[in-house]
Design an enzyme around this catalytic site. Structure first.
Site, PDB file in Angstrom:
ATOM      1  CB  CYS A   7      59.593  18.744  28.911  1.00 20.38           C
ATOM      2  SG  CYS A   7      57.972  18.657  28.274  1.00 20.38           S
ATOM      3  CG  ASP A  30      67.530  32.972  25.156  1.00 17.34           C
ATOM      4  OD1 ASP A  30      66.482  32.050  24.629  1.00 17.34           O
ATOM      5  OD2 ASP A  30      68.606  32.681  25.067  1.00 17.34           O
ATOM      6  CG  HIS A  46      56.072  18.712  24.440  1.00 14.83           C
ATOM      7  ND1 HIS A  46      57.476  18.979  24.809  1.00 14.83           N
ATOM      8  CD2 HIS A  46      56.068  18.101  23.831  1.00 14.83           C
ATOM      9  CE1 HIS A  46      57.757  18.580  23.790  1.00 14.83           C
ATOM     10  NE2 HIS A  46      56.723  18.652  22.622  1.00 14.83           N
ATOM     11  CG  ASN A  85      61.087  32.209  16.684  1.00 14.13           C
ATOM     12  OD1 ASN A  85      61.216  33.293  16.224  1.00 14.13           O
ATOM     13  ND2 ASN A  85      62.321  32.363  17.455  1.00 14.13           N
ATOM     14  N   GLY A  91      61.914  29.449  12.309  1.00 13.00           N
ATOM     15  CA  GLY A  91      62.989  29.996  13.076  1.00 13.00           C
ATOM     16  C   GLY A  91      62.717  28.929  14.787  1.00 13.00           C
ATOM     17  CG  HIS A  96      58.470  22.575  25.055  1.00 13.15           C
ATOM     18  ND1 HIS A  96      58.428  21.617  26.349  1.00 13.15           N
ATOM     19  CD2 HIS A  96      57.449  24.176  26.318  1.00 13.15           C
ATOM     20  CE1 HIS A  96      57.411  21.933  27.599  1.00 13.15           C
ATOM     21  NE2 HIS A  96      56.811  23.483  27.134  1.00 13.15           N
ATOM     22  CG  HIS A  98      60.058  28.481  23.606  1.00 10.05           C
ATOM     23  ND1 HIS A  98      60.014  27.632  22.906  1.00 10.05           N
ATOM     24  CD2 HIS A  98      60.889  29.720  22.740  1.00 10.05           C
ATOM     25  CE1 HIS A  98      60.815  27.481  21.991  1.00 10.05           C
ATOM     26  NE2 HIS A  98      61.765  28.993  21.782  1.00 10.05           N
ATOM     27  CG  HIS A 100      61.437  34.445  22.016  1.00 11.00           C
ATOM     28  ND1 HIS A 100      63.359  33.754  21.809  1.00 11.00           N
ATOM     29  CD2 HIS A 100      61.477  33.140  21.095  1.00 11.00           C
ATOM     30  CE1 HIS A 100      63.479  33.236  21.538  1.00 11.00           C
ATOM     31  NE2 HIS A 100      62.204  31.772  20.741  1.00 11.00           N
TER      32      HIS A 100
HETATM   33  P1  AMP Z   1      63.272  29.109  19.115  1.00  7.81           P
HETATM   34  O1  AMP Z   1      64.507  29.573  18.494  1.00  7.81           O
HETATM   35  O2  AMP Z   1      62.291  30.072  19.677  1.00  7.81           O
HETATM   36  O3  AMP Z   1      63.239  27.633  19.490  1.00  7.81           O
HETATM   37  O4  AMP Z   1      64.478  29.550  20.372  1.00  7.81           O
HETATM   38  C1  AMP Z   1      64.418  28.661  21.869  1.00  7.81           C
HETATM   39  C2  AMP Z   1      65.308  29.552  22.472  1.00  7.81           C
HETATM   40  O5  AMP Z   1      65.842  28.991  23.961  1.00  7.81           O
HETATM   41  C3  AMP Z   1      66.921  30.700  22.456  1.00  7.81           C
HETATM   42  O6  AMP Z   1      66.981  31.510  22.062  1.00  7.81           O
HETATM   43  C4  AMP Z   1      68.342  29.488  23.225  1.00  7.81           C
HETATM   44  O7  AMP Z   1      68.649  30.666  23.255  1.00  7.81           O
HETATM   45  C5  AMP Z   1      67.302  29.645  23.893  1.00  7.81           C
HETATM   46  N1  AMP Z   1      67.465  27.959  24.668  1.00  7.81           N
HETATM   47  C6  AMP Z   1      68.009  26.987  24.783  1.00  7.81           C
HETATM   48  N2  AMP Z   1      67.902  26.188  25.698  1.00  7.81           N
HETATM   49  C7  AMP Z   1      68.333  27.039  26.577  1.00  7.81           C
HETATM   50  C8  AMP Z   1      68.170  26.532  28.213  1.00  7.81           C
HETATM   51  N3  AMP Z   1      68.857  25.907  28.633  1.00  7.81           N
HETATM   52  N4  AMP Z   1      67.895  28.107  28.980  1.00  7.81           N
HETATM   53  C9  AMP Z   1      66.869  28.947  28.474  1.00  7.81           C
HETATM   54  N5  AMP Z   1      67.065  29.295  27.292  1.00  7.81           N
HETATM   55  C10 AMP Z   1      67.538  28.383  27.063  1.00  7.81           C
HETATM   56 ZN    ZN Z   2      58.393  20.002  26.554  1.00  6.72          ZN
END
Ligand code: AMP
Ligand code: ZN
Length: 107
Positions: A7, A30, A46, A85, A91, A96, A98, A100
């Site tokens: 957010c 990432d 969100h 995930n 995992g 929030h 997202h 991959h």
């Molecule tokens: P998840 O495990 O699906 O919640 O993935 C979260 C992803 O966010 C991980 O691959 C992290 O490396 C990535 N991540 C965490 N903080 C940031 C950030 N500030 N900017 C970009 N990616 C991030």
């Molecule tokens: Zn959020």
């Protein structure tokens, strides 16, 4: 939700380069890549996870997939993985929504 990092990125409270953006989603690199190319397609709204989706979120999910397709094309990816995930047991670390986009492995 002011404690949520995605957010904060969405609201530009934390600066981050948007690789792609439309009215519903944005795409960032990432920070800790698990593939040679690793982007995150993030909803501007969100929503905690896929588990928390409601009927009125269909446009967001659709735009996430199309954003991924567009970014993949931009980087010339002929194949890639798209991964949600879902929940702690799936995992998910950041609560929030997202998606991959992973690719760029040598064939
Ligand atoms: P998840 O495990 O699906 O919640 O993935 C979260 C992803 O966010 C991980 O691959 C992290 O490396 C990535 N991540 C965490 N903080 C940031 C950030 N500030 N900017 C970009 N990616 C991030
Ligand atoms: Zn959020």
């Amino acid at each position: 939700m002011d404690t949520c990092i995605f957010c904060k990125i969405a609201n530009k409270e934390i600066p981050s380069e948007f690789i792609f953006e439309d009215d519903k989603v944005f795409v960032i690199k990432d920070i800790n890549p698990k593939a040679p190319i690793h982007y995150l397609i993030v909803s501007k709204e969100h929503i905690q996870s896929i588990i928390h989706l409601e009927d009125n979120h269909q446009e967001i999910i659709s735009k996430m997939i199309f954003a991924a397709k567009s970014v993949a094309e931009k980087f010339g990816l002929k194949g890639y993985k798209l991964v949600f995930n879902v929940g702690k047991e799936g995992g998910q670390v950041i609560d929030h929504l997202h998606l991959h986009l992973l690719g760029g492995w040598p064939r």
